[in-house]
Design a protein around this motif. Structure first.
Motif, mmCIF file in Angstrom:
data_model
loop_
_atom_site.group_PDB
_atom_site.id
_atom_site.type_symbol
_atom_site.label_atom_id
_atom_site.label_comp_id
_atom_site.label_asym_id
_atom_site.label_seq_id
_atom_site.Cartn_x
_atom_site.Cartn_y
_atom_site.Cartn_z
ATOM 1 N N LYS A 64 -6.100 -9.034 3.789
ATOM 2 C CA LYS A 64 -7.369 -9.623 4.182
ATOM 3 C C LYS A 64 -7.320 -9.778 5.691
ATOM 4 N N LEU B 206 -11.410 -3.111 -5.606
ATOM 5 C CA LEU B 206 -11.083 -3.148 -4.188
ATOM 6 C C LEU B 206 -10.751 -1.741 -3.741
ATOM 7 N N ASP C 45 -12.327 -7.648 -6.648
ATOM 8 C CA ASP C 45 -12.797 -8.739 -5.811
ATOM 9 C C ASP C 45 -13.365 -9.848 -6.699
#
Length: 138
Positions: free
Chosen positions: A129, A119, A113
């Motif tokens: 996302k 992540l 990130d």
């Protein structure tokens, strides 16, 4: 060839005042002890130079120069690039001279990130996302 040493007392030097002699305290202060016993999870010093192993460097070069699809190697390479190569001449060389800037950016976006944290993804699932919809919560 050796002779036993004879012990002779050393006389006090009358020119030296005992108050002028520094007495060293060999113990640590309470603050020094607390600093040494700080928890392991404490923030690392940003000025502390972290070393990079040959294995880490070889992994980065292998991931950047080959078409390997090994997720574990790619993840380790992204961690090495972000945490150990960030702001170094080596990274500058990899980006500009070797032309890996696009691949480095892709690795960092794929596995880390904005803060450099991994992540959390399941293996084989692409990063998505999710769009925040306030309607779900109202």
């Amino acid at each position: 060839h050796s002779e036993p040493l004879v012990r002779e007392p050393i006389e006090e030097d009358e020119e030296i005042n005992p108050e002028d002699v520094v007495q060293e305290n060999k113990g640590l202060t309470k603050e020094e002890k607390e600093e040494l016993m700080a928890p392991v999870g404490a923030e690392p010093d940003p000025d502390f130079n972290t070393a990079m192993t040959f294995e880490e460097m070889n992994n980065v070069v292998e991931v950047l120069t080959s078409a390997t699809r090994d997720e574990q190697k790619a993840f380790r390479a992204s961690m090495t690039i972000y945490h150990k190569l960030s702001g170094t001449e080596i990274l500058n060389l990899l980006e500009n001279e070797i032309g890996c800037q696009h691949k480095i950016g892709h690795l960092l976006n794929e596995y880390l990130d904005e803060a450099g944290n991994p992540l959390l993804r399941r293996r084989g699932t692409p990063k998505k996302k999710e769009v925040f919809d306030i309607g779900k919560f109202v």
